[in-house]
Design an enzyme around this catalytic site. Sequence first.
Site, PDB file in Angstrom:
ATOM      1  CG  ASP A  10       3.381 -17.285 -34.301  1.00  0.00           C
ATOM      2  OD1 ASP A  10       4.559 -17.644 -34.164  1.00  0.00           O
ATOM      3  OD2 ASP A  10       2.492 -17.991 -34.824  1.00  0.00           O
ATOM      4  CE  LYS A  64       7.210 -16.776 -28.402  1.00  0.00           C
ATOM      5  NZ  LYS A  64       5.981 -16.703 -29.190  1.00  0.00           N
ATOM      6  N   GLY A  98       9.010 -20.266 -34.563  1.00  0.00           N
ATOM      7  CA  GLY A  98       9.514 -19.411 -35.637  1.00  0.00           C
ATOM      8  C   GLY A  98       9.614 -18.012 -35.067  1.00  0.00           C
ATOM      9  CG  HIS A  99      11.205 -17.254 -31.845  1.00  0.00           C
ATOM     10  ND1 HIS A  99      11.798 -17.610 -30.671  1.00  0.00           N
ATOM     11  CD2 HIS A  99       9.936 -17.727 -31.773  1.00  0.00           C
ATOM     12  CE1 HIS A  99      10.923 -18.271 -29.919  1.00  0.00           C
ATOM     13  NE2 HIS A  99       9.791 -18.363 -30.570  1.00  0.00           N
ATOM     14  CD  GLN A 145       6.406 -23.525 -28.839  1.00  0.00           C
ATOM     15  OE1 GLN A 145       6.986 -23.869 -27.840  1.00  0.00           O
ATOM     16  NE2 GLN A 145       6.995 -23.526 -30.014  1.00  0.00           N
TER      17      GLN A 145
END
Length: 427
Positions: free
Chosen positions: A13, A16, A40-41, A224
């Site tokens: 988180d 990225k 989750g991006h 990650q």
Amino acid sequence: MPATIIVGGQWGDEGKAKVVDYLMPKHDVVVRFQGGANAGHTVVTDEGKYAFHQIPSGLLYPHVQAVLGNGMVVDPVAFLVELEELMSHGVNVEGRILISSSAHIVMQPHKVLDNLYEVDRNKEPIGSTGKGIGPAYCNKHSRKGLRMGVFRLPREEIFELVRSRVEDCNRLLEAYNAPPLSAEQIATDFVNMKDIFAPFVVDTQPMLQEMRLEGRRFMLEGAQGALLDIDHGTYPYVTSSSCTIGGALTGSGLNIKDVERVIGIFKAYTTRVGNGPFPTELKDDIGEDLREKGREYGTTTGRPRRCGWFDVVAARYSARLNGLDDIALTKLDVISGFDTVKICTHYELDGKRVDRFPLEASMLEACTPIYEELSGWELDPAYSGSYEELPKKARTYVEYIENEVGVKVGFISHGPERKSTIVREKA
Ligand code: GDP
Ligand code: IMO
Ligand code: MG
């Protein structure tokens, strides 16, 4: 040398997706190389906010080809939901997303097993996202996995393969006294998905090699972060894939000679979701402040993220592991507004001062951070100036991190939007 690799430098988180999106105009193809729907991006554009999970977050530029690489574990049902969501936001996905035939499949029993393993850990759960990641990678490595290429087989073969894989999982479920899942039903569901998925599935490794010969430029997008890496992270409080540079190569099929630049994304402070050691964690009002200002709630699970000061010991380890060319330092806006800010430069372990990141989770747990305290600064939320125009104390903070970690901070992000980005190096 056509590839830029983006890796998380901490426990995920870090921002990225924002950096992938920002640099995407100078690339043609984006490849997600590991992980699955646990990621989750988030990308914020003038059109709105997009949450990516399995689909690469470089997709928003129309010229971009997106690839779910062979290193991923793909949940086909969740993929369709994500695709639908993007389409409903007006993103044209037609022919622009390909999935590696060698990527492994996450099935319903993997998710059930993920949760059973967590319960079985009793007082020491990992804090998994419950997306079936660990059990799917287990099946991959025990050579009992199911790959996306299955959708190219005749229907009877799909049925048989899926049925036998689910029955395998059922034997594990039985060992945990959990009810079996219907292998026939799941196999039928997979047969029914054949026509939907067959057009997405490609042998991506040779395809990417050919694209390289055509001179296409690649963005390899990690999920990650280094400290969650299965080999190099804070085991067992990690995910089940290789989130570091090695995973970018095995997970895409490109090779080391293709890599032009490795960029590590770091938050200007630290967060962690789930369990495991976190030396600089702040369980006080400052931690709460960072969580609220930084909206530190998981994109995938909504869980509050644990927050703490920047940790140089961990960052230096992660930077060396990945051979970083640059750091992108995000959320500088969130850590502004404090009278003073702290940076952890060493740990104290068994009465000794150490500067090496311990790999044993219990040792890291026993470490107490030693801090350097720096003056804080105020940053206007609408800041749009250059690096040199940033408050002097903010620059001192950035340069302190750069010197201690030993890698140039090439990018600074001070807001979720594309425009809140400062480039210090060639971009
Ligand atoms: P990822 O998993 O590394 O892609 O990061 P996430 O998307 O899970 O979490 C990063 C969050 O911070 C997202 O909500 C981003 O929109 C947001 N974000 C990224 N960069 C910045 C920044 O510089 N400042 C602020 N305030 N938010 C940011
Ligand atoms: P992105 O790509 C932050 C954490 C979980 C848990 C551990 C194992 O958005 O940075 P898993 O579901 O993989 O078995 O969970 O890893 N975790 C993440 N933390 N960001 C992520 O992804 C994460 N993906 C997994 O919270 O502690
Ligand atoms: Mg995330």
